[in-house]
Write a protein that holds these residues in place. Structure first.
Motif, short mmCIF file in Angstrom:
data_model
loop_
_atom_site.label_atom_id
_atom_site.label_comp_id
_atom_site.label_asym_id
_atom_site.label_seq_id
_atom_site.Cartn_x
_atom_site.Cartn_y
_atom_site.Cartn_z
N VAL A 63 0.84 -1.20 0.00
CA VAL A 63 0.00 0.00 0.00
C VAL A 63 0.87 1.25 0.00
N ALA A 64 1.92 1.25 0.83
CA ALA A 64 2.80 2.42 0.91
C ALA A 64 3.50 2.67 -0.42
N LEU A 65 3.93 1.61 -1.10
CA LEU A 65 4.61 1.76 -2.38
C LEU A 65 3.64 2.27 -3.44
N ASP A 66 2.44 1.74 -3.44
CA ASP A 66 1.41 2.21 -4.37
C ASP A 66 1.08 3.68 -4.12
N ASP A 67 0.91 4.06 -2.86
CA ASP A 67 0.63 5.46 -2.52
C ASP A 67 1.76 6.37 -2.95
N TYR A 68 2.99 5.91 -2.76
CA TYR A 68 4.17 6.70 -3.13
C TYR A 68 4.16 7.02 -4.63
N VAL A 69 3.92 6.00 -5.45
CA VAL A 69 3.92 6.22 -6.89
C VAL A 69 2.75 7.12 -7.29
N ARG A 70 1.58 6.86 -6.76
CA ARG A 70 0.40 7.64 -7.12
C ARG A 70 0.56 9.12 -6.76
N ALA A 71 1.33 9.39 -5.74
CA ALA A 71 1.53 10.77 -5.30
C ALA A 71 2.60 11.49 -6.13
N GLY A 72 3.16 10.80 -7.13
CA GLY A 72 4.15 11.44 -7.98
C GLY A 72 5.53 10.81 -7.93
N GLY A 73 5.67 9.71 -7.21
CA GLY A 73 6.96 9.05 -7.10
C GLY A 73 7.35 8.30 -8.35
N ARG A 74 8.62 7.90 -8.40
CA ARG A 74 9.17 7.16 -9.54
C ARG A 74 9.72 5.83 -9.05
N LEU A 75 9.41 4.77 -9.80
CA LEU A 75 9.83 3.42 -9.42
C LEU A 75 10.49 2.74 -10.60
N LEU A 76 11.67 2.15 -10.35
CA LEU A 76 12.34 1.27 -11.31
C LEU A 76 12.38 -0.11 -10.68
N LEU A 77 11.70 -1.05 -11.29
CA LEU A 77 11.55 -2.39 -10.73
C LEU A 77 12.10 -3.44 -11.68
N PHE A 78 12.94 -4.32 -11.13
CA PHE A 78 13.42 -5.49 -11.85
C PHE A 78 12.78 -6.71 -11.19
N ALA A 79 11.88 -7.38 -11.88
CA ALA A 79 11.16 -8.53 -11.33
C ALA A 79 11.39 -9.73 -12.23
N ASP A 80 11.93 -10.79 -11.68
CA ASP A 80 12.38 -11.93 -12.48
C ASP A 80 11.60 -13.19 -12.10
N PRO A 81 10.97 -13.86 -13.06
CA PRO A 81 10.25 -15.09 -12.74
C PRO A 81 11.16 -16.29 -12.55
N GLN A 82 12.43 -16.18 -12.98
CA GLN A 82 13.38 -17.31 -12.86
C GLN A 82 14.79 -16.76 -12.75
N LEU A 83 15.15 -16.30 -11.58
CA LEU A 83 16.43 -15.64 -11.37
C LEU A 83 17.57 -16.66 -11.26
N ASP A 84 18.61 -16.47 -12.06
CA ASP A 84 19.78 -17.36 -12.02
C ASP A 84 20.89 -16.82 -11.12
#
Length: 208
Positions: A63-84
């Protein structure tokens, strides 16, 4: 990224920390903060949040991360379904990162899903950017999520407008593997430049 693969707090105290090249480069040019929890207080003054294969976030953190972005924040996310990476740590080694992303609740809230395609490796477009066992983002149909997202590079990258903020998400974290980044004759330079462009994209949006 902060202490190095497999380095716990005892190792940090013993002087064994070996920060990832990305962390070292950012620390040299910016004031970095590494909060223990992603709550509203920790995110309050952040210009940009970078998450690389994050641990399972509790509902309050999501919730806090969602609120942060909605309020004008910037997010760079690396999400891996199979990390080596990191290769030296076994799948069951508690010192290692999650081998599959658990960020799906936040993605669904923004209208996306992360799919494991089973692809061994892929290069993005005409560049030499190398992704290893990458996923793909899919846009959920119907009323699922309220983010406005554009997919690029065969759905390996998602750029989303959420409220007044922006999120750029990459369906791979192995592109940050230090062994790949160090191999400048192959994909190292291309991967470094790609990461640099993503950071500039978000930081220029923030400053503009």
């Amino acid at each position: 990224l902060v202490y190095g693969a497999g380095v716990d707090m005892a190792g940090v105290i013993a002087g064994k920390a070996d920060p990832h090249p990305l962390h070292a480069a950012l620390a040299a040019a910016h004031d970095l903060a590494v909060p223990d929890a992603l709550d509203a207080a920790a995110l309050k003054d952040m210009r940009l949040v970078i998450l690389v294969q994050p641990r399972a976030l509790d509902p309050g953190e999501l919730v806090a991360l969602d609120d942060y972005v909605r309020a004008g924040g910037r997010l760079l996310l690396f999400a891996d379904p199979q990390l080596d990476w990191p290769h030296e740590l076994g799948l069951a080694d508690s010192r290692g990162p999650l081998r599959t992303s658990l960020i799906s609740p936040l993605l669904r809230h923004w209208g996306l899903e992360l799919q494991n395609t089973g692809i061994e490796s892929v290069r993005l477009g005409k560049s030499r950017v190398l992704l290893v066992h990458p996923g793909q983002f899919g846009v959920l149909q119907g009323k699922s999520g309220d983010g406005s997202c554009r997919l690029a590079f065969d759905a390996s990258v998602a750029r989303c407008a959420i409220g007044r903020g922006r999120a750029v998400m990459v369906a791979d974290a192995d592109l940050l593997d230090p062994e790949i980044l160090a191999n400048r004759a192959d994909s190292g330079s291309a991967n470094q430049q790609f990461i640099h462009r993503l950071l500039l994209e978000l930081m220029q949006e923030e400053s503009g």
